[in-house]
Every structure is written in C-alpha cells, then in structure tokens.
Design a protein around this motif. Structure first.
Motif, short mmCIF file in Angstrom:
data_model
loop_
_atom_site.label_atom_id
_atom_site.label_comp_id
_atom_site.label_asym_id
_atom_site.label_seq_id
_atom_site.Cartn_x
_atom_site.Cartn_y
_atom_site.Cartn_z
N GLN A 58 0.92 -1.12 0.07
CA GLN A 58 0.02 -0.01 0.12
C GLN A 58 0.82 1.39 -0.08
O GLN A 58 0.48 2.02 -0.68
CB GLN A 58 -0.99 -0.01 1.10
N ARG A 59 2.08 1.05 0.71
CA ARG A 59 3.03 2.33 0.69
C ARG A 59 3.92 2.46 -0.51
O ARG A 59 4.89 3.24 -0.43
CB ARG A 59 3.34 2.37 2.18
N ASP A 60 3.66 1.49 -1.43
CA ASP A 60 4.60 1.46 -2.41
C ASP A 60 6.16 1.34 -2.11
O ASP A 60 7.06 1.95 -2.62
CB ASP A 60 4.51 2.73 -3.48
N SER A 61 6.44 0.54 -1.07
CA SER A 61 7.69 0.32 -0.64
C SER A 61 8.76 -0.47 -1.60
O SER A 61 8.28 -1.29 -2.35
CB SER A 61 7.68 -0.80 0.48
N VAL A 62 9.71 0.13 -1.68
CA VAL A 62 10.74 -0.56 -2.65
C VAL A 62 11.08 -2.22 -2.37
O VAL A 62 11.66 -2.81 -3.05
CB VAL A 62 12.39 0.23 -2.46
N ILE A 63 10.68 -2.71 -1.06
CA ILE A 63 11.04 -3.95 -0.81
C ILE A 63 9.65 -5.07 -0.67
O ILE A 63 9.59 -6.08 -0.44
CB ILE A 63 11.72 -4.19 0.62
N ALA A 64 8.51 -4.26 -1.07
CA ALA A 64 7.36 -4.93 -1.12
C ALA A 64 7.45 -6.17 -1.96
O ALA A 64 6.82 -7.25 -1.35
CB ALA A 64 6.28 -4.02 -1.61
N HIS A 65 7.76 -6.41 -3.21
CA HIS A 65 7.71 -7.44 -3.92
C HIS A 65 8.47 -8.39 -3.64
O HIS A 65 8.30 -9.62 -3.83
CB HIS A 65 7.79 -6.96 -5.52
N LEU A 68 6.87 -10.11 -0.71
CA LEU A 68 5.71 -11.31 -0.77
C LEU A 68 6.31 -12.83 -1.10
O LEU A 68 5.62 -13.55 -0.84
CB LEU A 68 5.25 -10.97 -2.35
N VAL A 69 7.58 -13.06 -1.24
CA VAL A 69 8.34 -14.12 -1.31
C VAL A 69 7.84 -15.04 0.18
O VAL A 69 7.66 -16.06 0.18
CB VAL A 69 9.87 -14.25 -1.49
N LEU A 70 8.19 -14.06 1.31
CA LEU A 70 7.94 -14.41 2.51
C LEU A 70 6.59 -14.69 2.67
O LEU A 70 6.09 -15.68 3.31
CB LEU A 70 8.76 -13.48 3.74
N CYS A 71 5.74 -13.90 2.33
CA CYS A 71 4.19 -14.15 2.41
C CYS A 71 3.82 -15.23 1.99
O CYS A 71 3.02 -16.05 2.60
CB CYS A 71 3.58 -12.75 1.90
N GLU A 72 4.10 -15.54 0.81
CA GLU A 72 3.87 -16.84 0.15
C GLU A 72 4.57 -17.93 0.90
O GLU A 72 3.69 -18.86 1.07
CB GLU A 72 4.55 -16.91 -1.32
N GLU A 73 5.56 -18.05 1.17
CA GLU A 73 6.22 -19.08 2.22
C GLU A 73 5.43 -19.40 3.49
O GLU A 73 4.99 -20.62 3.68
CB GLU A 73 7.47 -18.89 2.33
N ILE A 74 5.18 -18.42 4.25
CA ILE A 74 4.42 -18.58 5.54
C ILE A 74 2.81 -18.92 5.15
O ILE A 74 2.26 -19.77 5.81
CB ILE A 74 4.45 -17.34 6.41
N CYS A 104 0.55 -13.83 -4.03
CA CYS A 104 1.95 -13.30 -4.00
C CYS A 104 2.68 -14.11 -4.70
O CYS A 104 3.81 -13.24 -5.19
CB CYS A 104 2.41 -14.04 -2.39
N HIS A 105 2.72 -15.13 -5.06
CA HIS A 105 3.42 -15.80 -6.12
C HIS A 105 3.58 -15.25 -7.38
O HIS A 105 4.49 -15.08 -8.16
CB HIS A 105 3.00 -17.38 -6.38
N ALA A 106 2.25 -14.67 -7.83
CA ALA A 106 1.91 -14.06 -9.03
C ALA A 106 2.97 -12.55 -8.70
O ALA A 106 3.32 -11.96 -10.09
CB ALA A 106 0.52 -13.80 -9.55
N PRO A 110 12.03 -11.89 -7.28
CA PRO A 110 13.19 -12.64 -6.53
C PRO A 110 14.10 -11.81 -5.63
O PRO A 110 14.22 -10.52 -5.70
CB PRO A 110 14.04 -13.08 -7.64
N ILE A 111 14.58 -12.45 -4.31
CA ILE A 111 15.32 -11.82 -3.51
C ILE A 111 16.72 -12.20 -3.76
O ILE A 111 17.00 -13.26 -4.19
CB ILE A 111 14.92 -12.49 -2.02
N THR A 112 17.54 -11.24 -3.65
CA THR A 112 19.03 -11.41 -3.96
C THR A 112 19.49 -12.03 -2.63
O THR A 112 19.62 -11.44 -1.64
CB THR A 112 19.69 -10.22 -4.22
N GLN A 113 20.18 -13.32 -2.63
CA GLN A 113 20.86 -13.90 -1.27
C GLN A 113 22.25 -14.11 -1.69
O GLN A 113 22.50 -14.60 -2.97
CB GLN A 113 20.10 -15.10 -1.21
N ASP A 114 23.10 -13.96 -0.55
CA ASP A 114 24.34 -14.55 -0.72
C ASP A 114 24.98 -15.27 0.36
O ASP A 114 24.24 -15.23 1.50
CB ASP A 114 25.28 -13.35 -1.06
#
Lengths: 114, 114, 114, 114
Positions: A58-65, A68-74, A104-106, A110-114
């Motif tokens: 709703q707040r157009d956060s840079v991290i919102a999308h 959603l990976v975490l939202c989908e997982e939980i 959420c999946h749609a 992707p999250i960058t992980q290292d």
C-alpha cells in the motif's frame, strides 16, 4: 482508499491475516488445544507477516515485492497445517492462505541472497 | 473470513489504515514536503494503531473495546490535520479517519484510569 | 527475558528499529524535509521489518531465519540512504542498520524461490 | 540509539513484549496446553500492544503517553493470568508485565473519553 495497482492482492493479504487471527482464537477454544498448537503458532506468524506485506504494498515500498516471497512461504506453511484439521475455522483459514499464496506468487520479485 | 459481529468496524479500521499509508507516501512525494510533516507523522501513528485495533477485534481480545478509545483519538487527530490540506490523498484520508472515528466511538468501552 | 540463543541479534534488530523510528521523526523536523523523503520512507520500512524479525526470532518461528534475509536487505538499503546525510540521527541510524545487516547475514537461511 | 528521555520505559516495554512472545511459545509446548489458553491469548495482545507503545514513545508521538494507559491495562491483565502458573516462563513474564505496568503508570496521561 487502496493502492489501485495492488488492490486485489492487498485485500487477499488482509483477508488471510484476518482468517489467521480468527483461526488462532478459535483453536485456543477447541477441546483438544494441544493438537492445535502448531496451527496456532503458524496463524500467529502468518497474520503478522501478511498484514505487514499489505502495508508495504500500500505504501509502494521498494521492498514490497521481495517481501511477498516471505508472505507466500508462510501462507503455504500455514495452509498445510490448517488443512489437516476439520474445524471450519481451519478449513477457511487454509483456503484464505492458499488464495493469498497464489496472489503473492504472481506478484513477487526474487530476493538476492548470498 | 472476518469476525461476523465486528465486520463493519474492522473494515473501517483497515480502510483507515490503508488511507493513512497511502497519504503518508503521497505526502513524501509532494513539492512542499515540509508543510506535510505533521500529516506524515499522524498518518504513521494512525495506520499503526488502527491496524492493531482491527486485529484485536478480529481475535476477540478482552482489551479490544477499550483499545477503540485510542483508535478514535488518533483518527480524530489525523483527520483534523489531513483536512487542512487540499491534496486528494489528504481529503480522502481525512474522510476515512472520520468514518473510522465514528465507528470506534459507537463501539468503544470506557478505560479505567487512575 | 530474551531468547538465549538469539539474544544478541534480537537486540540488534530492536536497536536498529529504534534508530529508524528516531531518524524518521528527526528527519521530519529538519529544515529541508524534501531532501530527507527517501530516508523517511526507508526508516519506516526498516523499523517495521526489523521489529517483526526480532519477534519471530524470540518466538522461535519456523520462518525466522528466512525472514532475516529481508531484514538484511532493508537494513542495507536504509544504511545506504542514511549514510548520505550528515545529520547525527542519520549517521547513527546508518551504523545501527549496518550492524544489524551483518548480524542478519550471519544468521539467515536461504529462501526457496521459484 | 534510544530516545534519551524515555530510554528506561522503552526498554521495559520491549522486555515485556519479548517475555510475552517467549511465554506464548513455551505455553504452546506445555503438556497441558488447554490450561494455558488464556495465558497465550493475553501474551499475544500484550506483546503487540507493548511493542507499539515502545515505538510511539521512541518516535515522540503525540498519542504516546495516552497509549501507555492501554499498555498498563494489558500488562496488568497478562500479569494476573501468568502469575497463576508455576512455569518459569509464566513467572518471568508476570514479573516483566508488572515492571512494565508500573513504568507505564508513572508516565501515562489521562485519555479524554466521552
């Protein structure tokens, strides 16, 4: 007054969170609470994470999308547990979680992980 | 999957919170951000408090109806500030806050203070 | 009363969230608020996400260690923005975000994405 | 990086919230979960409300000192329930709730109600 681009998914995230809140409370009133302990735990996490996801979108956060990976997982974890129980609140919660996971999946990035 | 007894007010609390999230973000993109600083602050508090109010009602918390006193108070403060500005997001947020404040007023319980 | 296994990282997540809350408020009082708009936005997201991360760890959530990937990401974004500004609150916030990001990096688990 | 005027009470609110998160999780692992259902419910509310109180104080919110009335109320309710149980996590949570309630009592402002 919702973010027009994300109205549908924001509503699914909030519906899922409300279903989880209701399911957790109803589980705590069941005869066999012990059997519901894992369901209560996952409801608690899923409600927290999905509400936060809705707010970030709703707040157009840079991290919102990415979030959603975490939202989908939980949501998937919570749906799998709730789906094992025949109580109406569990079945309804499982359905809300699956709907939300698919949305959420749609939308996720992707999250960058290292 | 909402709590049937409180469906309307829960929706108003969430609508208010979403309007506040949107208004805060839009204020941060206005030409004169300094003029909007107080609006942003109140949006931030109002979003947080109204989301929490919705969750407490949905979970049938013993403290939910007392909590609505605070929701009403922050909604009135936020509406008064947003109402001063002519941006659509401020006017829409003011309206959502007033609707929510009235619903909270109709449902709240007095808080015992000493 | 903290989770003994995760006491240090929980404290870093909370310290980071508190620094972000303080920085956002202080930015809203700066002479040139417009210049601070992106900082305020990131502070808002970082505070929300880090507080949630601390709570998930404290409650031994199954998703806590995946959640730390997001905490790390938002901390790095927030640190990069805060670090551009010379205000004490921004520099202190950038430092808290970096400390927190490093702690999250050391503890997180990869997220399964598809 | 805490708000200097409110450092002590912010820490008590966060300690209380962490104690509640831990107590809820530990209650869900007890042999007799049913006996702990009310404790779990109150822990959930108390954690949410106290975390929010800490954030409002840290950001110098206009509503923070009124909010502490609610924090005190939920802490007293949670302490009364946790205090009935002999588990270490319940006794520790009750203590954290009482400490927090007293700090809130010393700092709160009356709420205008009508």
């Amino acid at each position: 007054m919702q973010n027009h681009d994300h109205r549908v998914i924001i509503q699914k995230l909030l519906d899922c969170a409300l279903a989880c809140e209701h399911c957790a409370t109803a589980c705590l009133h069941e005869e066999d609470v012990k059997m519901m302990a894992n369901c209560i735990s996952l409801d608690r996490d899923c409600a927290d994470i999905c509400v936060q996801g809705a707010r970030l979108l709703q707040r157009d956060s840079v991290i919102a999308h990415q979030y959603l990976v975490l939202c989908e997982e939980i949501c998937r974890l919570c749906a799998a547990e709730c789906g094992k129980h025949q109580h109406d609140h569990c079945q309804e919660c499982a359905k809300a979680c699956i709907d939300c996971a698919e949305a959420c999946h749609a939308h996720h990035e992707p999250i960058t992980q290292d």
